[in-house]
Design a protein around this motif. Structure first.
Motif, mmCIF file in Angstrom:
data_model
loop_
_atom_site.group_PDB
_atom_site.id
_atom_site.type_symbol
_atom_site.label_atom_id
_atom_site.label_comp_id
_atom_site.label_asym_id
_atom_site.label_seq_id
_atom_site.Cartn_x
_atom_site.Cartn_y
_atom_site.Cartn_z
ATOM 1 N N ASN A 33 -70.496 1.564 8.111
ATOM 2 C CA ASN A 33 -70.352 2.232 9.407
ATOM 3 C C ASN A 33 -69.691 3.599 9.312
ATOM 4 O OD1 ASN A 33 -71.542 0.047 10.775
ATOM 5 N ND2 ASN A 33 -69.617 -1.052 10.674
ATOM 6 N N MET A 34 -69.459 4.076 8.118
ATOM 7 C CA MET A 34 -68.845 5.388 7.950
ATOM 8 C C MET A 34 -69.790 6.512 8.371
ATOM 9 S SD MET A 34 -65.788 4.881 7.101
ATOM 10 C CE MET A 34 -65.243 6.486 6.591
ATOM 11 N N SER A 35 -71.084 6.211 8.478
ATOM 12 C CA SER A 35 -72.043 7.243 8.879
ATOM 13 C C SER A 35 -71.743 7.763 10.279
ATOM 14 C CB SER A 35 -73.472 6.712 8.815
ATOM 15 O OG SER A 35 -73.658 5.663 9.735
ATOM 16 N N ILE A 36 -71.087 6.954 11.080
ATOM 17 C CA ILE A 36 -70.699 7.392 12.424
ATOM 18 C C ILE A 36 -69.719 8.551 12.328
ATOM 19 C CG2 ILE A 36 -69.483 6.699 14.530
ATOM 20 C CD1 ILE A 36 -70.573 3.850 13.972
ATOM 21 N N SER A 40 -74.011 10.755 10.498
ATOM 22 C CA SER A 40 -75.244 10.171 9.956
ATOM 23 C C SER A 40 -75.931 11.061 8.927
ATOM 24 C CB SER A 40 -76.209 9.823 11.097
ATOM 25 O OG SER A 40 -75.631 8.889 11.962
ATOM 26 N N LEU A 41 -75.166 11.793 8.146
ATOM 27 C CA LEU A 41 -75.729 12.673 7.126
ATOM 28 C C LEU A 41 -75.968 11.969 5.793
ATOM 29 C CD1 LEU A 41 -73.575 15.861 7.785
ATOM 30 C CD2 LEU A 41 -75.913 15.419 8.540
ATOM 31 N N GLY A 42 -75.365 10.816 5.593
ATOM 32 C CA GLY A 42 -75.522 10.093 4.336
ATOM 33 C C GLY A 42 -74.688 10.650 3.204
ATOM 34 N N PRO A 45 -70.678 7.572 0.324
ATOM 35 C CA PRO A 45 -71.358 6.455 -0.333
ATOM 36 C C PRO A 45 -70.911 5.104 0.218
ATOM 37 C CG PRO A 45 -69.668 7.334 -1.765
ATOM 38 C CD PRO A 45 -69.716 8.225 -0.549
ATOM 39 N N LYS A 46 -71.793 4.149 0.091
ATOM 40 C CA LYS A 46 -71.483 2.765 0.423
ATOM 41 C C LYS A 46 -71.151 2.043 -0.882
ATOM 42 C CE LYS A 46 -74.637 2.916 4.306
ATOM 43 N NZ LYS A 46 -74.892 4.338 4.208
ATOM 44 N N ARG A 47 -70.359 0.987 -0.769
ATOM 45 C CA ARG A 47 -69.930 0.228 -1.944
ATOM 46 C C ARG A 47 -70.400 -1.206 -1.837
ATOM 47 N NH1 ARG A 47 -64.036 0.138 -1.642
ATOM 48 N NH2 ARG A 47 -64.432 0.299 0.589
#
Length: 79
Positions: A33-36, A40-42, A45-47
């Motif tokens: 949910n960090m894209s918020i 929403s640029l991506g 990174p997700k873990r």
């Protein structure tokens, strides 16, 4: 929890989740949910986190799938 993969590539995230699920290894995708916060640029990174006890099996799974380069570099050096 152990950080297996960190990436902002949604295809890699999905593929690793699928591999782990099919092998019966539970995982958690952190920072989804960090894209918020980033608009929403991506960029962030997700873990993919797994239990420490599944670490070796998950490493072997990613190696067998040919995506061992996606594992955290510091962890690849420890194997």
């Amino acid at each position: 929890m152990f950080e297996l993969v960190r990436t902002n590539d949604p295809v890699v995230i999905s593929f690793v989740q699928s591999l782990l699920r099919d092998a019966g290894i539970a995982c958690f995708v952190a920072d989804q949910n960090m894209s918020i916060l980033e608009g929403s640029l991506g960029i962030l990174p997700k873990r993919i986190l797994i239990d420490e006890e599944d670490r070796q099996a998950a490493h072997q799974l990613l190696e067998d799938a040919g995506i061992e380069h996606e594992m955290r570099s510091s962890d690849r050096d420890n194997d």
